[in-house]
Scaffold this motif. Structure first.
Motif, PDB file in Angstrom:
ATOM      1  N   LEU A  20     -14.438  13.189 -59.969  1.00 20.48           N
ATOM      2  CA  LEU A  20     -13.835  14.292 -60.126  1.00 20.48           C
ATOM      3  C   LEU A  20     -13.189  14.801 -61.352  1.00 20.48           C
ATOM      4  N   ALA A  21     -12.463  13.647 -62.032  1.00 14.69           N
ATOM      5  CA  ALA A  21     -11.823  14.215 -63.119  1.00 14.69           C
ATOM      6  C   ALA A  21     -12.815  14.468 -64.400  1.00 14.69           C
ATOM      7  N   ALA A  22     -14.154  13.928 -64.160  1.00 14.50           N
ATOM      8  CA  ALA A  22     -15.205  14.139 -65.249  1.00 14.50           C
ATOM      9  C   ALA A  22     -15.549  15.647 -65.240  1.00 14.50           C
ATOM     10  N   PHE A  34     -15.286  13.389 -72.841  1.00 13.92           N
ATOM     11  CA  PHE A  34     -16.302  12.268 -72.665  1.00 13.92           C
ATOM     12  C   PHE A  34     -16.021  11.290 -72.915  1.00 13.92           C
ATOM     13  N   ALA A  35     -15.282  10.698 -74.191  1.00  9.90           N
ATOM     14  CA  ALA A  35     -15.093   9.435 -74.754  1.00  9.90           C
ATOM     15  C   ALA A  35     -14.190   8.774 -73.511  1.00  9.90           C
ATOM     16  N   VAL A  36     -13.148   9.253 -73.227  1.00 10.71           N
ATOM     17  CA  VAL A  36     -12.226   8.849 -72.144  1.00 10.71           C
ATOM     18  C   VAL A  36     -12.925   8.438 -71.017  1.00 10.71           C
ATOM     19  N   VAL A  37     -13.699   9.461 -70.388  1.00 13.08           N
ATOM     20  CA  VAL A  37     -14.279   9.072 -69.157  1.00 13.08           C
ATOM     21  C   VAL A  37     -15.245   7.894 -69.121  1.00 13.08           C
ATOM     22  N   ALA A  38     -16.009   7.978 -70.346  1.00 13.44           N
ATOM     23  CA  ALA A  38     -17.079   7.060 -70.511  1.00 13.44           C
ATOM     24  C   ALA A  38     -16.430   5.524 -70.722  1.00 13.44           C
ATOM     25  N   ILE A  39     -15.391   5.614 -71.251  1.00 16.14           N
ATOM     26  CA  ILE A  39     -14.636   4.171 -71.340  1.00 16.14           C
ATOM     27  C   ILE A  39     -14.222   3.827 -70.070  1.00 16.14           C
ATOM     28  N   CYS A  40     -13.407   4.496 -69.275  1.00 21.02           N
ATOM     29  CA  CYS A  40     -13.075   4.145 -67.902  1.00 21.02           C
ATOM     30  C   CYS A  40     -14.323   3.769 -66.950  1.00 21.02           C
ATOM     31  N   MET A  41     -15.124   4.533 -66.938  1.00 19.34           N
ATOM     32  CA  MET A  41     -16.356   4.142 -66.221  1.00 19.34           C
ATOM     33  C   MET A  41     -17.177   2.930 -66.510  1.00 19.34           C
ATOM     34  N   PHE A  42     -17.282   2.802 -67.724  1.00 20.14           N
ATOM     35  CA  PHE A  42     -17.665   1.649 -68.050  1.00 20.14           C
ATOM     36  C   PHE A  42     -17.017   0.292 -67.909  1.00 20.14           C
ATOM     37  N   ALA A 122     -26.612   6.947 -70.674  1.00 16.49           N
ATOM     38  CA  ALA A 122     -25.900   5.617 -70.093  1.00 16.49           C
ATOM     39  C   ALA A 122     -24.899   5.921 -69.149  1.00 16.49           C
ATOM     40  N   LEU A 123     -24.124   6.943 -69.292  1.00 17.68           N
ATOM     41  CA  LEU A 123     -22.919   7.342 -68.396  1.00 17.68           C
ATOM     42  C   LEU A 123     -23.217   7.915 -66.819  1.00 17.68           C
ATOM     43  N   PRO A 124     -24.272   8.686 -66.958  1.00 20.82           N
ATOM     44  CA  PRO A 124     -24.829   8.759 -65.499  1.00 20.82           C
ATOM     45  C   PRO A 124     -25.344   7.682 -64.843  1.00 20.82           C
TER      46      PRO A 124
END
Length: 482
Positions: A20-22, A34-42, A122-124
């Motif tokens: 939801l934050a994304a 985008f970079a913050v969410v990508a780091i957290c998701m990975f 990669a993120l999705p």
């Protein structure tokens, strides 16, 4: 076991909050969020894989998704490296060598852009794989879907409030585009329409689920106070999503939501059976099914006619004079010369300028094809239709498995099918799937639905594992005799 279950529940909460934050910061189109969410998701996905391993259910879907992601990523990297096959090298480098003496000898016309764009796949993909690992039970998968439904409903309420009270604002900034349309937290009204349409399907499903028991339209015992509260809450959020959808004035958004609703609403309506009807055979099942289907379609069309008048008026005013038709024509021309190897993922903006005709005007920069399939085909080449067909095959097989085996939870397989039809259909005329925030939301939705659809296979395997040796011998003897 209890500690692991608690830990997975914590991960599920973090996962849902991150999804939801994304969505909120303009659909994650800016580089910093985008970079913050990508780091957290990975980080979350890596931790989930190390702690819990491969998913217990839907493992074949997990393996297929991982293989397709790896294959696509490898091809994208190949597009950026020097290759010894002149026939695959983009002609632009031959011209560059003649003019300035420099040649990259790559498939991609902009290798740096292609490598940067790899993260947008990669993120999705990581979101989907992480969701399959975490949502390993029906309860957790349903909780994730509930959170996504509530989040979509609250975002629609925020969009309505901002559009009515501060129509010139978009979150904390002044609105520059689509001043006459509701866009919620997105920049583009069509992305907002796809999101709100999917939110409507989610909230409608939970409205029906809670309402059947609360209002006494099922064979289960009368519903509790919590189910009644859920019915009214999700019902309100469902109306909010649908109202906000109408105010986006997205013609395609209205159409594809209606298409998805035709898949879902008749089935939800068919589950509402009063106890008196359950004990009576007076109403023929097929006759009742068609009546409910017609009623659901009429409901959607009536709501669109009442609240979607502005979008219909916009369609009448614009007619077929839409710039995207011109863009499609030029994109097809570019595709005819690059269909095999592509031009490099993420290079549409660069490539299109070379094929742009005067009929499309000379003002502005076109950075999207307004058709995700055409753009994917142009930039990835033949790899794209192959991967796309395999993805649809895996999803169709999964939804069919859920429809066939999950009798009590069959609605989720239909929900998944309806949501996929809605999103895939809108991708033919717009680029909602290319917006990172929505892509993350959609893949999280798919992960939870796929987990529920594949739940029966897990129980069958576990039951076989618990059988006594004598019963296993008897089963094998019986099979051999047959």
């Amino acid at each position: 076991m209890a500690v692991t279950d608690t830990l997975k529940s914590i991960f599920a909460g973090l996962y849902s909050a991150l999804v939801l934050a994304a969505v909120v910061p303009f659909g994650l189109v800016d580089a910093t969020p985008f970079a913050v969410v990508a780091i957290c998701m990975f980080a979350l996905g890596g931790a989930a894989l190390l702690l819990f391993g491969e998913p217990r259910r839907g493992r074949w879907v997990f393996v297929w998704a991982l293989l397709l992601f790896i294959a696509t990523s490898v091809w994208i990297v190949i597009q950026t490296v020097h290759i010894p096959l002149p026939s695959l090298i983009n002609p632009i480098w031959k011209d560059a060598s003649v003019l300035i003496g420099v040649s990259r000898n790559t498939i991609s016309v902009a290798p740096t852009d292609t490598l940067d764009s790899l993260l947008y796949i990669a993120l999705p993909a990581m979101t989907f794989l992480t969701g399959l690992i975490i949502a390993d039970t029906d309860k957790r998968a349903r909780r994730i879907l509930v959170v996504l439904a509530i989040g979509a409903g609250l975002i629609s309420l925020f969009g309505l409030g901002q559009f009515l009270l501060f129509p010139k604002m978009l979150l904390t900034e002044n609105k520059r585009y689509y001043l006459d349309s509701l866009t919620a937290v997105f920049v583009n009204r069509n992305t907002a329409a796809t999101f709100l349409g999917l939110g409507f399907l989610l909230t409608a499903t939970f409205t029906s689920e809670n309402g059947r028991a609360y209002l006494g339209f099922s064979s289960a015992p009368p519903g509790t106070f919590n189910e009644g509260l859920g019915f009214w809450a999700f019902g309100s959020l469902s109306v909010s999503c649908l109202t906000a959808l109408m105010l986006t004035q997205s013609r395609a958004g209205l159409a594809v939501t209606g298409l998805g609703s035709v898949f879902l609403l008749p089935y939800l309506a068919s589950q509402w059976k009063s106890r008196r009807r359950l004990s009576s055979q007076a109403d023929h099942p097929m006759r009742r099914k068609w009546r409910l289907t017609a009623g659901a379609i009429v409901f959607v069309l009536l709501f669109i006619a009442i609240f979607g008048g502005r979008a219909v008026l916009r369609a009448d005013q614009r007619g077929t004079d839409d710039g995207r038709f011109c863009i499609w024509s030029d994109t097809v021309h570019a595709l005819s010369q690059n269909w095999l190897q592509g031009t490099g993922f993420g290079t549409f903006r660069t490539v299109y300028s070379a094929y742009r005709t005067a009929d499309c005007g000379i003002g502005g920069i076109v950075d999207r094809a307004h058709n995700s399939y055409l753009e994917g085909f142009l930039t990835l080449g033949m790899v794209f239709p192959i991967v796309a067909v395999l993805i649809f095959f895996v999803l169709i097989r999964t939804f069919w498995t859920g429809y066939r085996d999950r009798h009590r939870l069959r609605r989720y397989s239909i929900l998944g099918c309806a949501g996929t039809v809605l999103t895939a259909a809108h991708a033919t005329v717009d680029f909602s799937l290319q917006i990172p925030g929505f892509a993350i939301f959609f893949t999280a939705f798919l992960a939870a639905v796929v987990s529920i659809c594949c739940g029966r296979e897990e129980r069958v395997i576990e039951n076989r594992g618990r059988e006594s040796p004598e019963l296993k011998i008897g089963r094998s003897v019986g099979l051999s005799e047959i």
